[in-house]
Scaffold this active site. Sequence first.
Site, mmCIF file in Angstrom:
data_model
loop_
_atom_site.group_PDB
_atom_site.id
_atom_site.type_symbol
_atom_site.label_atom_id
_atom_site.label_comp_id
_atom_site.label_asym_id
_atom_site.label_seq_id
_atom_site.Cartn_x
_atom_site.Cartn_y
_atom_site.Cartn_z
ATOM 1 N N LYS A 52 0.843 -1.208 0.000
ATOM 2 C CA LYS A 52 0.000 0.000 0.000
ATOM 3 C C LYS A 52 0.878 1.259 0.000
ATOM 4 O O LYS A 52 0.631 2.197 -0.767
ATOM 5 C CB LYS A 52 -0.929 -0.008 1.229
ATOM 6 C CG LYS A 52 -1.997 -1.112 1.170
ATOM 7 C CD LYS A 52 -2.761 -1.258 2.490
ATOM 8 C CE LYS A 52 -3.679 -2.470 2.465
ATOM 9 N NZ LYS A 52 -4.403 -2.718 3.717
ATOM 10 N N GLN A 96 -4.069 -1.498 10.066
ATOM 11 C CA GLN A 96 -4.069 -2.830 9.459
ATOM 12 C C GLN A 96 -4.577 -3.870 10.459
ATOM 13 O O GLN A 96 -4.180 -3.881 11.624
ATOM 14 C CB GLN A 96 -2.640 -3.184 8.986
ATOM 15 C CG GLN A 96 -2.536 -4.483 8.202
ATOM 16 C CD GLN A 96 -3.209 -4.451 6.831
ATOM 17 O OE1 GLN A 96 -3.508 -3.396 6.291
ATOM 18 N NE2 GLN A 96 -3.462 -5.608 6.271
ATOM 19 N N ASP A 119 -10.676 2.790 4.562
ATOM 20 C CA ASP A 119 -10.948 1.348 4.489
ATOM 21 C C ASP A 119 -12.452 1.072 4.368
ATOM 22 O O ASP A 119 -12.860 -0.035 4.024
ATOM 23 C CB ASP A 119 -10.469 0.661 5.775
ATOM 24 C CG ASP A 119 -9.160 -0.083 5.594
ATOM 25 O OD1 ASP A 119 -8.879 -0.524 4.466
ATOM 26 O OD2 ASP A 119 -8.441 -0.237 6.595
HETATM 27 N N1 GUN Z 1 -6.351 -6.813 6.733
HETATM 28 C C1 GUN Z 1 -6.646 -7.508 5.607
HETATM 29 N N2 GUN Z 1 -7.223 -6.705 4.681
HETATM 30 C C2 GUN Z 1 -7.288 -5.475 5.242
HETATM 31 C C3 GUN Z 1 -7.788 -4.222 4.776
HETATM 32 O O1 GUN Z 1 -8.290 -4.060 3.655
HETATM 33 N N3 GUN Z 1 -7.666 -3.179 5.659
HETATM 34 C C4 GUN Z 1 -7.137 -3.324 6.889
HETATM 35 N N4 GUN Z 1 -7.084 -2.237 7.683
HETATM 36 N N5 GUN Z 1 -6.683 -4.473 7.351
HETATM 37 C C5 GUN Z 1 -6.751 -5.537 6.530
#
Ligand code: GUN
Length: 293
Positions: A52, A96, A119
């Site tokens: 990311k 995350q 998110d």
């Molecule tokens: N863990 C797995 N996928 C995601 C996501 O799209 N966002 C976040 N914050 N954690 C994750």
Amino acid sequence: MQLIDGKQLAKTIKEELAQEVEQIKANGGKIPHLAAVLVGDDPASKAYVGSKVRSCEKIGYKSTLITPAADVSEEELLGIVDKLNMDPDIDGFIVQLPLPKHIDAEKVTLAIDPKKDVDGFHPQNFGRMALGLPCYLPATPFGIVTMLDRYNIETSGKHCVVLGRSNIVGTPISLLLSRKAKVGNCTVTITHSRTKNIAEEVKRADIIIAAIGIPRFVTEDMVKDGAVIIDVGINRVEDPTAKRGYRLVGDVDYENVAEKCSFITPVPGGVGPMTVTSLLTNTLRASRKEVYG
Ligand code: GUN
């Protein structure tokens, strides 16, 4: 059969976003700024967050990575969230998941300012999505809708069967595909662990969204000729011939199913790469105050 190439589409969208950033720069506007909070050192989470942050840099966004240790207290983490909420330069941020067991993930999600929740996990954004109001769509459903849109796949009047009812994939994609919208107007069936005869339900589908987390669950006999398949699964299966000793497969038995489909996403290289572009698009929308004004 036509492949839905998520890797290529994600590349195209990133190029489009990079051009938007160039425009913003030329006009003296604010560069989009995403922050990511990565607690501890789980290798999978590290890899996801790394991708990311690298994507942000590549397209010209600002990014900030905050890496508290695995033993950070809930209070300290909530303090970090609060600081990010208040920081006027941060347009959006993510924490995350999963978080260590001693931290209440729901409490943390609720603490994120919905205006910065790129998110789309906060109940306010989820509720707005359900009501068809402006919101940040969660990464995976947003990626799926984008793929269907960019490949001009007709959804109106189609029967869509979703496998799995998770909060981040199955439930939101069911809502999105049934709403009155360009990508929508489907008749949706959600199947899950208590569904009596999943194979029978899936066999009726014009569009199959597989998000069940079981390797190669959807087999040839469950698929109608000409169906569209979106495979959300990312499962590790042992493979002694692979360097790492395993390889990634989806929730669909790709080799045997692909020929029956009109469109199908591969794993890897399908839905996965699209999730990052969803986050980047949400961050641009946040910096432009498109959702909350
Ligand atoms: N863990 C797995 N996928 C995601 C996501 O799209 N966002 C976040 N914050 N954690 C994750």
